[in-house]
Structures are given as C-alpha cells and as structure tokens.
Design a protein around this motif. Sequence first.
Motif, short mmCIF file in Angstrom:
data_model
loop_
_atom_site.label_atom_id
_atom_site.label_comp_id
_atom_site.label_asym_id
_atom_site.label_seq_id
_atom_site.Cartn_x
_atom_site.Cartn_y
_atom_site.Cartn_z
N ILE A 11 44.16 14.70 43.97
CA ILE A 11 42.74 14.59 43.60
C ILE A 11 42.01 13.65 44.55
O ILE A 11 40.89 13.92 44.99
N CYS A 12 42.65 12.53 44.86
CA CYS A 12 42.04 11.56 45.79
C CYS A 12 41.81 12.20 47.15
O CYS A 12 40.75 12.03 47.77
N GLN A 14 41.35 15.40 47.80
CA GLN A 14 40.26 16.37 47.70
C GLN A 14 38.89 15.68 47.71
O GLN A 14 37.95 16.18 48.33
N GLU A 15 38.79 14.55 47.03
CA GLU A 15 37.52 13.82 47.03
C GLU A 15 37.19 13.28 48.41
O GLU A 15 36.04 13.27 48.84
N LYS A 18 35.82 16.09 50.39
CA LYS A 18 34.46 16.41 49.96
C LYS A 18 33.45 15.44 50.56
O LYS A 18 32.42 15.86 51.11
N TYR A 19 33.75 14.12 50.48
CA TYR A 19 32.82 13.14 51.05
C TYR A 19 32.70 13.31 52.57
O TYR A 19 31.62 13.13 53.13
N GLU A 22 30.35 16.18 53.22
CA GLU A 22 28.97 15.80 52.90
C GLU A 22 28.38 14.89 53.97
O GLU A 22 27.20 15.02 54.34
N LYS A 50 27.50 7.69 50.88
CA LYS A 50 28.69 8.53 51.02
C LYS A 50 29.82 7.78 51.72
O LYS A 50 30.99 7.89 51.33
N LYS A 53 31.51 5.43 49.21
CA LYS A 53 32.42 6.13 48.30
C LYS A 53 33.68 6.58 49.04
O LYS A 53 34.79 6.48 48.50
N LEU A 54 33.51 7.07 50.27
CA LEU A 54 34.67 7.51 51.06
C LEU A 54 35.62 6.36 51.33
O LEU A 54 36.84 6.49 51.22
N ARG A 57 37.74 5.56 48.27
CA ARG A 57 38.79 6.53 48.00
C ARG A 57 39.95 6.38 48.99
O ARG A 57 41.12 6.56 48.61
#
Length: 230
Positions: A11-12, A14-15, A18-19, A22, A50, A53-54, A57
Amino acid sequence: MASSAEVHVRICGQEIIKYDLEIKALIQDIRDCPGPQSTLLELNCQVKQKFSKLRLRIQDLEQMAREQDRETDRLAIQAEAESQRKQMLSNQTVWRKANLACKLTIDNMEKDELLCGGENQSTRQRKVTKESLVENSSNITESLMSISRMMAEQVKQTEDTIGMLATSSRTVQETNEEFKNMTGTIHLGRKLILKYNRRELTDKLLIFLAVALFLATVLYILKKRLFPFI
C-alpha cells in the motif's frame, strides 16, 4: 496469503507511485503555465504539498524496512525506498528548472506587453503596471525562498541518513571485534582444558606408581617377617 507487513509495504508503495505521478503532472502544468504569477504560485503550493506527503511515505517505507525480520526482505525494501528517494530528488530538480523557465516566459510576456503599449499610456496604467511588477517580483522571491528552504531540509535529511549509516557501520565493527574476542577466549579455554587433562593423567600415573611401590614394600616386609629363611 500475504502477511500484514507485506500488505502495508504494498500500500505504501502504491501511494508513493500515486504522489510521484501527481507531482509529474503538476510540473508539466508549470511548464505550460502562461501566467499570471498568482497561477504559478498556486501550482507551486500544490507541488510542495505533494512532495511533503511523498517524503513522509518514503520515510514510512524506510521504517518498515528496519522492522523486517528477514534480511532479504529488509534489503529489498531498503533498495525500493532508496530508489524512490532518488526519484523524488530528480523530480525536485525538474521542478526547479520548470519554475525558472516559466518565470522567464512570464517576465518576457509582461515586458512585451509593456513595450507594445507605447509611450502614450496614461499615468494610471503605468502605476498599475509597476504595482504588478512589484507583486510579481515579490512572488518570485517568495517562491525562490521556499525552494531554498526545501533544499536545506533535503540536505539535513541526507546528513541524518549518513549519520545513521555511520552508526550502523560502527555497530557492525564493534560486533566483529566482540566475535574476535570470543574466539580468542574459546581458543585459550581449549588450551587450558587440554593442559588440565594432561596434568590429570600425569597425576593418576604418579599415584598408581606410588601405590604399587607401597604394596611392593609391604609385601617385602611381610615376606621377611613370615618367611625369614626363604
């Protein structure tokens, strides 16, 4: 079935992807931005959010790597985190270049508009233009300061990572020295045990000879007393 730790790592990851996508999309928007400076400033604010947040993670992924029990899993997750961190640094470089190019384009457009206006513009129009230039200059300065602060933060994080690696290296060296000391102690103990066993064997042999000599003496005395003429 995948374990809970593997699910969290997936999950980490994938996030992070995504970031990353973006951020790339926002950088492309900055390249294509025709102005004004307020639009560019808004895009930069979104990019900074962004990146924040990246970065969190990626730190979570590094923490998960340290919590792995198996060495192979730990190394694999560490490699993935390092790859994502390098990609983030590359995106930051592209972001800065896109910002500079966009600011230059907007400045040139504003200069062209001023030149095309001619010298017959009213005093009010010149005042509005000057105020706009001052505002744009202030926005550019603020953006550059934000980028500078971000770079300083990145440098500090890199220094912390280097310090952690140095600490790990010292720990490995200390463990190696302890193993060497234990090996020397075991070797010395083995020599002492062998020496003790040899001494014990010698003591037993001496005791046996002493007992034999004692018995021979007793028998000789008994013989002389009981059979004096033999």
